[in-house]
Scaffold this motif. Sequence first.
Motif, PDB file in Angstrom:
ATOM      1  N   VAL A  50       0.495  -1.655  -0.472  1.00 49.87           N
ATOM      2  CA  VAL A  50      -0.103  -0.173  -0.034  1.00 49.87           C
ATOM      3  C   VAL A  50       0.655   1.164  -0.324  1.00 49.87           C
ATOM      4  N   LEU A  51       1.960   1.047   0.896  1.00 50.74           N
ATOM      5  CA  LEU A  51       2.714   2.395   0.512  1.00 50.74           C
ATOM      6  C   LEU A  51       3.494   2.871  -0.541  1.00 50.74           C
ATOM      7  N   ASN A  52       3.773   1.491  -1.355  1.00 50.24           N
ATOM      8  CA  ASN A  52       4.701   1.966  -2.739  1.00 50.24           C
ATOM      9  C   ASN A  52       3.588   2.405  -3.505  1.00 50.24           C
ATOM     10  N   ALA A  53       2.195   1.950  -3.351  1.00 52.53           N
ATOM     11  CA  ALA A  53       1.022   2.309  -4.163  1.00 52.53           C
ATOM     12  C   ALA A  53       0.830   4.026  -3.838  1.00 52.53           C
ATOM     13  N   ILE A  54       0.795   4.152  -2.553  1.00 56.22           N
ATOM     14  CA  ILE A  54       0.565   5.299  -2.680  1.00 56.22           C
ATOM     15  C   ILE A  54       1.996   6.642  -2.917  1.00 56.22           C
ATOM     16  N   LEU A  55       2.748   6.014  -2.955  1.00 61.41           N
ATOM     17  CA  LEU A  55       4.465   7.248  -3.179  1.00 61.41           C
ATOM     18  C   LEU A  55       4.610   7.078  -4.621  1.00 61.41           C
ATOM     19  N   ILE A  56       4.504   6.042  -5.406  1.00 61.33           N
ATOM     20  CA  ILE A  56       3.582   6.071  -7.198  1.00 61.33           C
ATOM     21  C   ILE A  56       2.618   6.727  -7.664  1.00 61.33           C
ATOM     22  N   GLY A  57       1.439   6.493  -6.636  1.00 62.51           N
ATOM     23  CA  GLY A  57       0.479   8.041  -6.444  1.00 62.51           C
ATOM     24  C   GLY A  57       0.924   9.160  -6.873  1.00 62.51           C
ATOM     25  N   LEU A  58       1.680   9.639  -6.167  1.00 64.95           N
ATOM     26  CA  LEU A  58       2.461  10.665  -4.714  1.00 64.95           C
ATOM     27  C   LEU A  58       3.431  11.499  -6.382  1.00 64.95           C
TER      28      LEU A  58
END
Length: 205
Positions: free
Chosen positions: A3-11
Amino acid sequence: MSVLNAILIGLATGIVFGFVLEKSRVFEPGVIVGQMQLKNFLMLKVFLSAVITGLIVLAVMNGMFGVKLSLKPLLYKADMIGGLILGIGIALAGACPGTTLAQIGAGYRDAIFTLVGGIAGAITYGYFDVPIKAFFNEKGEKIGFDQLLGLPFWATAIGLAVILAGVLWAVERWQSWTVETGTDYDGLMGGTVQRDKTAAHLRKI
């Protein structure tokens, strides 16, 4: 993917998208309304550039790495009626869902009402999702140009990208982006000056 990686990529993706959107001036109400009135084509050029880039990336991912694509079903009635409603909203508001936050960040205060209206519309759709689907009563069909032409997706995507690049070149030759954006194409104009210029552009339209 966590989830953290997905959030960082989204940002990261959002930051790049916002930067490009602001520099291209596509987020400005005058540009959006002008496109709807077929008086300028800056918005079309940027969207065509994005589609061409996406087609090339997808062609590489599919042809070289075997990435499978998941097509969305084609819903004739829903797509046409929904597209018409969206187009009317964009023309009236001078904004689309992807530009509203950029307008707020640039200081367009009326964009706040567009954002609130969009959120209200999304909530309303959520409550009426079942009767809306029952009204259209469409199962949809998953079909792509590659299936219609009987070609591999990567080849179809490259061919379509070449055709769209030709359209983009022709539109740019007909009306240059530097003419459409004026002397402030570097994107460095101040907020007040920017709003004044956009308001003047809208009055001319």
